[in-house]
Design a protein around this motif. Structure first.
Motif, PDB file in Angstrom:
ATOM      1  N   ALA A  43      -1.089   7.684  -9.748  1.00 50.36           N
ATOM      2  CA  ALA A  43      -1.932   8.790 -10.217  1.00 50.36           C
ATOM      3  C   ALA A  43      -3.195   8.993  -9.381  1.00 50.36           C
ATOM      4  O   ALA A  43      -3.577  10.142  -9.109  1.00 50.36           O
ATOM      5  N   PRO A  44      -3.881   7.917  -8.928  1.00 56.40           N
ATOM      6  CA  PRO A  44      -5.118   8.143  -8.157  1.00 56.40           C
ATOM      7  C   PRO A  44      -4.882   8.482  -6.688  1.00 56.40           C
ATOM      8  O   PRO A  44      -5.847   8.757  -5.967  1.00 56.40           O
ATOM      9  N   ALA A  45      -3.644   8.450  -6.201  1.00 53.80           N
ATOM     10  CA  ALA A  45      -3.374   8.601  -4.771  1.00 53.80           C
ATOM     11  C   ALA A  45      -3.630  10.030  -4.304  1.00 53.80           C
ATOM     12  O   ALA A  45      -3.185  10.992  -4.925  1.00 53.80           O
ATOM     13  N   ALA A  98       0.840  -1.191   0.000  1.00 48.65           N
ATOM     14  CA  ALA A  98       0.000   0.000   0.000  1.00 48.65           C
ATOM     15  C   ALA A  98       0.878   1.246   0.000  1.00 48.65           C
ATOM     16  O   ALA A  98       1.867   1.316   0.733  1.00 48.65           O
ATOM     17  N   TYR A  99       0.500   2.234  -0.811  1.00 50.21           N
ATOM     18  CA  TYR A  99       1.307   3.436  -0.976  1.00 50.21           C
ATOM     19  C   TYR A  99       0.438   4.696  -0.863  1.00 50.21           C
ATOM     20  O   TYR A  99      -0.712   4.712  -1.293  1.00 50.21           O
ATOM     21  N   LEU A 100       1.038   5.738  -0.309  1.00 48.44           N
ATOM     22  CA  LEU A 100       0.491   7.097  -0.361  1.00 48.44           C
ATOM     23  C   LEU A 100      -0.933   7.196   0.199  1.00 48.44           C
ATOM     24  O   LEU A 100      -1.758   7.959  -0.298  1.00 48.44           O
ATOM     25  N   PHE A 101      -1.209   6.433   1.247  1.00 47.86           N
ATOM     26  CA  PHE A 101      -2.496   6.503   1.932  1.00 47.86           C
ATOM     27  C   PHE A 101      -2.369   7.428   3.145  1.00 47.86           C
ATOM     28  O   PHE A 101      -1.261   7.736   3.605  1.00 47.86           O
ATOM     29  N   ASP A 102      -3.508   7.830   3.687  1.00 46.38           N
ATOM     30  CA  ASP A 102      -3.533   8.625   4.905  1.00 46.38           C
ATOM     31  C   ASP A 102      -3.454   7.670   6.094  1.00 46.38           C
ATOM     32  O   ASP A 102      -4.412   6.937   6.366  1.00 46.38           O
ATOM     33  N   PRO A 103      -2.341   7.639   6.839  1.00 43.46           N
ATOM     34  CA  PRO A 103      -2.212   6.686   7.948  1.00 43.46           C
ATOM     35  C   PRO A 103      -3.152   6.989   9.108  1.00 43.46           C
ATOM     36  O   PRO A 103      -3.343   6.144   9.987  1.00 43.46           O
ATOM     37  N   ASP A 104      -3.750   8.182   9.114  1.00 47.36           N
ATOM     38  CA  ASP A 104      -4.678   8.553  10.183  1.00 47.36           C
ATOM     39  C   ASP A 104      -6.133   8.304   9.805  1.00 47.36           C
ATOM     40  O   ASP A 104      -7.044   8.654  10.586  1.00 47.36           O
ATOM     41  N   VAL A 111      -9.696  -8.375  -0.188  1.00 46.79           N
ATOM     42  CA  VAL A 111     -10.579  -7.428  -0.870  1.00 46.79           C
ATOM     43  C   VAL A 111     -10.900  -6.264   0.055  1.00 46.79           C
ATOM     44  O   VAL A 111     -10.881  -5.094  -0.353  1.00 46.79           O
ATOM     45  N   ARG A 112     -11.171  -6.573   1.309  1.00 49.48           N
ATOM     46  CA  ARG A 112     -11.432  -5.520   2.292  1.00 49.48           C
ATOM     47  C   ARG A 112     -10.210  -4.621   2.462  1.00 49.48           C
ATOM     48  O   ARG A 112     -10.339  -3.389   2.608  1.00 49.48           O
ATOM     49  N   ALA A 113      -9.027  -5.201   2.424  1.00 49.82           N
ATOM     50  CA  ALA A 113      -7.799  -4.423   2.562  1.00 49.82           C
ATOM     51  C   ALA A 113      -7.653  -3.420   1.424  1.00 49.82           C
ATOM     52  O   ALA A 113      -7.306  -2.253   1.644  1.00 49.82           O
ATOM     53  N   VAL A 114      -7.926  -3.862   0.209  1.00 45.14           N
ATOM     54  CA  VAL A 114      -7.867  -2.950  -0.936  1.00 45.14           C
ATOM     55  C   VAL A 114      -8.861  -1.808  -0.749  1.00 45.14           C
ATOM     56  O   VAL A 114      -8.537  -0.634  -0.978  1.00 45.14           O
ATOM     57  N   GLU A 115     -10.063  -2.136  -0.302  1.00 44.67           N
ATOM     58  CA  GLU A 115     -11.086  -1.110  -0.101  1.00 44.67           C
ATOM     59  C   GLU A 115     -10.659  -0.099   0.957  1.00 44.67           C
ATOM     60  O   GLU A 115     -10.869   1.114   0.789  1.00 44.67           O
ATOM     61  N   LEU A 116     -10.029  -0.576   2.024  1.00 44.89           N
ATOM     62  CA  LEU A 116      -9.578   0.328   3.083  1.00 44.89           C
ATOM     63  C   LEU A 116      -8.478   1.270   2.588  1.00 44.89           C
ATOM     64  O   LEU A 116      -8.488   2.468   2.900  1.00 44.89           O
ATOM     65  N   VAL A 117      -7.518   0.716   1.855  1.00 47.73           N
ATOM     66  CA  VAL A 117      -6.426   1.541   1.337  1.00 47.73           C
ATOM     67  C   VAL A 117      -6.971   2.607   0.387  1.00 47.73           C
ATOM     68  O   VAL A 117      -6.579   3.780   0.458  1.00 47.73           O
ATOM     69  N   ARG A 118      -7.883   2.206  -0.475  1.00 50.74           N
ATOM     70  CA  ARG A 118      -8.450   3.175  -1.411  1.00 50.74           C
ATOM     71  C   ARG A 118      -9.265   4.245  -0.669  1.00 50.74           C
ATOM     72  O   ARG A 118      -9.226   5.423  -1.016  1.00 50.74           O
ATOM     73  N   ALA A 119     -10.013   3.820   0.375  1.00 49.34           N
ATOM     74  CA  ALA A 119     -10.781   4.784   1.153  1.00 49.34           C
ATOM     75  C   ALA A 119      -9.872   5.789   1.858  1.00 49.34           C
ATOM     76  O   ALA A 119     -10.273   6.938   2.096  1.00 49.34           O
ATOM     77  N   ALA A 120      -8.652   5.354   2.177  1.00 50.50           N
ATOM     78  CA  ALA A 120      -7.674   6.233   2.824  1.00 50.50           C
ATOM     79  C   ALA A 120      -6.857   7.025   1.810  1.00 50.50           C
ATOM     80  O   ALA A 120      -5.850   7.643   2.171  1.00 50.50           O
ATOM     81  N   GLY A 121      -7.277   7.008   0.550  1.00 59.29           N
ATOM     82  CA  GLY A 121      -6.610   7.787  -0.481  1.00 59.29           C
ATOM     83  C   GLY A 121      -5.363   7.148  -1.049  1.00 59.29           C
ATOM     84  O   GLY A 121      -4.604   7.805  -1.769  1.00 59.29           O
ATOM     85  N   GLY A 122      -5.133   5.869  -0.743  1.00 63.60           N
ATOM     86  CA  GLY A 122      -3.923   5.200  -1.210  1.00 63.60           C
ATOM     87  C   GLY A 122      -4.142   4.349  -2.438  1.00 63.60           C
ATOM     88  O   GLY A 122      -5.254   4.224  -2.964  1.00 63.60           O
TER      89      GLY A 122
END
Length: 299
Positions: free
Chosen positions: A286-288, A77-83, A185-196
């Motif tokens: 690009a989407p991060a 996971a890259y460039l997500f909001d850790p908070d 699948v849930r992990a991907v959704e969480l990372v994307r929800a955090a902007g990563g």
């Protein structure tokens, strides 16, 4: 051409070098971009960022623990909001369970007659000498099986780290303990929800009930959830496996990433042995929106 390595570990998780030295090794290896991806934590990013020189880019990231039908699946996971609240809560749960699991494994090893202490495992995990004061250890640091393996070697109960896994703490071993991990699948959704954004790590290397590759139907569901790439170019993949996962990525419209998965001394200081194409990197990130690339000072 710009050289990009998107998978590395420091002593904050199961690497052997502190984050700032990982950056130094990356520069010495001729890299221009490095992702620091410690297990389930960004605890080393600040220390690494403080040592980024001009012309070098650090990608904040982590390797997120997932599980599917008894097998480990790892997500970079890259460039997500850790908070991000939900992601941060899951990471705390994973880290706590990882440490509790390690303590249980040490107890089982001691019951099996191995002269091993939890204190020494923690010292190894945090790069400290025997008898060190661990009062300053941060909550984001991770104690895991590689630290136990190194302690087993030090105690004379294993010839090397791989032997420690094979003999004691690998899946099915006498001191193996399962741990909490996210559904992929849930992990991907969480990372994307955090902007990563994320890439599936070393998909040909399974562990646990599934000893082979990550099932492609699962990868398809991860792609539908927002997976951005597949780490087809990994040191553990042979040529056939690399080509297969490159084809899977193309079929699913995903980026192909390449990385060293360096763990310092444990992996032979192999930063840069596999790299990611710059155009693929730009497409991946690009989407991060959750965090920014960290670049060295310009003036």
């Amino acid at each position: 051409m710009m050289r990009i390595d998107l998978h590395s570990h420091s002593s904050v998780s199961d690497g052997t070098e502190p984050p700032e030295k990982v950056v130094g090794h990356a520069i010495a290896a001729g890299l221009d971009v490095l992702a620091l991806t410690d297990h389930d934590t960004v605890g080393g990013v600040a220390a690494a960022a403080a040592h980024v020189p001009p012309g070098f880019t650090l990608v904040p990231g982590m390797e997120l623990s997932c599980a599917y039908e008894g097998s480990s699946v790892h997500l970079l996971a890259y460039l997500f909001d850790p908070d991000h609240p939900e992601l941060a809560a899951e990471l705390r749960r994973i880290r706590l369970d990882r440490t509790e699991r390690a303590a249980t494994m040490v107890r089982m090893l001691r019951e099996a007659g191995v002269e091993l202490t939890w204190q020494r495992v923690r010292e190894i995990a945090h790069g400290r000498a025997p008898g060190a004061d661990l009062g300053d250890v941060g909550a984001d640091d991770v104690v895991g099986r590689p630290h136990i393996a190194r302690a087993l070697v030090e105690a004379g109960a294993a010839e090397d780290v791989q032997d420690a896994f094979d003999r004691w703490i690998g899946s099915g071993g006498p001191a193996y303990v399962a741990r909490y991990a996210l559904d992929p699948v849930r992990a991907v959704e969480l990372v994307r929800a955090a902007g990563g954004v994320c890439s599936l790590a070393h998909p040909a290397r399974g562990e646990g009930a599934l000893t082979g590759a990550v099932p492609e139907p699962l990868v398809e569901r991860m792609a539908e959830a927002g997976l951005g790439g597949i780490e087809a170019d990994h040191p553990s993949h042979d040529e056939e496996e690399t080509e297969h996962w490159r084809a899977v990525a193309e079929r699913l419209g995903l980026v192909v990433t390449g990385s060293s998965d360096d763990h310092g001394e444990l992996s032979g200081h192999r930063l840069g042995i596999r790299t990611t194409d710059p155009a693929a990197f730009e497409r991946l990130i690009a989407p991060a929106t959750g965090a920014s690339l960290i670049t060295g000072p310009t003036g």
